[in-house]
Design an enzyme around this catalytic site. Structure first.
Site, PDB file in Angstrom:
ATOM      1  CD  GLU A 277      41.822  40.604  44.753  1.00 40.62           C
ATOM      2  OE1 GLU A 277      41.699  41.440  45.695  1.00 40.62           O
ATOM      3  OE2 GLU A 277      41.919  40.940  43.568  1.00 40.62           O
TER       4      GLU A 277
ATOM      5  CB  THR B 124      47.081  52.252  38.995  1.00 41.72           C
ATOM      6  OG1 THR B 124      45.799  51.637  38.971  1.00 41.72           O
ATOM      7  CG2 THR B 124      48.169  51.199  39.050  1.00 41.72           C
TER       8      THR B 124
ATOM      9  CE  LYS C 139      49.904  46.685  45.450  1.00 37.32           C
ATOM     10  NZ  LYS C 139      49.973  47.243  44.068  1.00 37.32           N
TER      11      LYS C 139
ATOM     12  CG  PHE D 126      52.883  45.320  34.179  1.00 33.80           C
ATOM     13  CD1 PHE D 126      52.432  44.853  35.409  1.00 33.80           C
ATOM     14  CD2 PHE D 126      51.936  45.767  33.265  1.00 33.80           C
ATOM     15  CE1 PHE D 126      51.080  44.824  35.731  1.00 33.80           C
ATOM     16  CE2 PHE D 126      50.566  45.748  33.578  1.00 33.80           C
ATOM     17  CZ  PHE D 126      50.151  45.273  34.804  1.00 33.80           C
TER      18      PHE D 126
ATOM     19  CG  HIS E 142      45.534  44.589  46.029  1.00 31.88           C
ATOM     20  ND1 HIS E 142      45.373  44.578  44.663  1.00 31.88           N
ATOM     21  CD2 HIS E 142      44.511  43.828  46.532  1.00 31.88           C
ATOM     22  CE1 HIS E 142      44.324  43.829  44.355  1.00 31.88           C
ATOM     23  NE2 HIS E 142      43.782  43.359  45.462  1.00 31.88           N
TER      24      HIS E 142
ATOM     25  CE1 TYR F  51      48.024  42.779  41.634  1.00 33.91           C
ATOM     26  CE2 TYR F  51      50.000  41.767  42.517  1.00 33.91           C
ATOM     27  CZ  TYR F  51      49.095  42.805  42.505  1.00 33.91           C
ATOM     28  OH  TYR F  51      49.243  43.877  43.358  1.00 33.91           O
TER      29      TYR F  51
ATOM     30  NE  ARG G 215      47.427  52.220  44.737  1.00 34.40           N
ATOM     31  CZ  ARG G 215      46.713  51.431  43.943  1.00 34.40           C
ATOM     32  NH1 ARG G 215      45.840  51.948  43.091  1.00 34.40           N
ATOM     33  NH2 ARG G 215      46.858  50.124  43.997  1.00 34.40           N
TER      34      ARG G 215
ATOM     35  NE  ARG H  49      40.106  49.896  42.620  1.00 38.00           N
ATOM     36  CZ  ARG H  49      41.064  49.292  41.898  1.00 38.00           C
ATOM     37  NH1 ARG H  49      41.828  48.336  42.463  1.00 38.00           N
ATOM     38  NH2 ARG H  49      41.298  49.622  40.661  1.00 38.00           N
TER      39      ARG H  49
END
Ligand code: IDP
Ligand code: MG
Length: 155
Positions: free
Chosen positions: A128, A93, A11, A59, A117, A51, A104, A87
């Site tokens: 995607e 998240t 990102k 948000f 992502h 998204y 993360r 993942r």
């Protein structure tokens, strides 16, 4: 088990913070295969496609502002169960809650600016990948390392 493809984005925060190399290294270190890559700036229209499930959430405007704020690096990653493997590698998240050892968890402390992502299912991945790549841009060439990365019966 199945050989899967997943859509990964480094990102805008990951690119600006110069963490792209580290993040991509983790994917390579895991033994997954990168079969497509490009740097691009996501448009508001692409963000709404990507998204779609979040467009009506409170948000979303902030999320669109963030994801379109600078270049991202998009990758297609392939491997056995690549969707769930990625993942797990990414972590949950919210960077404040994601486990140490995950991307993360190790590099971020934000719920929104969480560096990476990864598609959440094979169906999402297919959709995607279509947002970012044409079929002709995917380089699914055999890797000499594949026989050392997973057994044939796992793919
Ligand atoms: P995921 O990326 O772990 O699948 P999702 O719930 O699908 O998480 O959310 C998509 C992205 O939207 C997150 O990665 C994060 O950047 C952002 N996001 C999620 N929840 C919030 C929130 O409550 N506020 C702001 N941004 C959020
Ligand atoms: Mg998601």
């Amino acid at each position: 088990m199945a050989l899967e493809r997943t859509l990964i984005l480094v990102k805008p925060d990951g690119v600006q913070r110069k963490l792209a190399g580290k993040i991509i290294s983790r994917i390579e270190d895991k033994g997954l295969q990168i079969i497509a890559v490009k740097m691009l700036k996501i448009t508001p229209q692409m963000s709404k496609q990507h998204y779609a499930e979040h467009v009506s959430k409170p948000f979303y405007p902030e999320l669109e502002g963030f994801i379109t704020s600078g270049p991202v690096i998009a990758l297609v990653v392939q491997g056995p169960e690549a969707v769930s493997v990625m993942r797990t590698l990414m972590g949950s998240t919210n960077g404040r809650a994601s486990a140490p050892g995950t991307i993360r968890g190790d590099y971020g402390a934000s719920r929104q600016m969480n560096l990476i992502h990864g598609s959440d299912s094979v169906e999402s991945a297919k959709k995607e990948i279509g947002v970012y790549f044409q079929d002709s841009e995917i380089c699914d060439a055999p890797s000499v390392l594949t026989p050392w990365s997973w057994a044939a019966e796992e793919a």
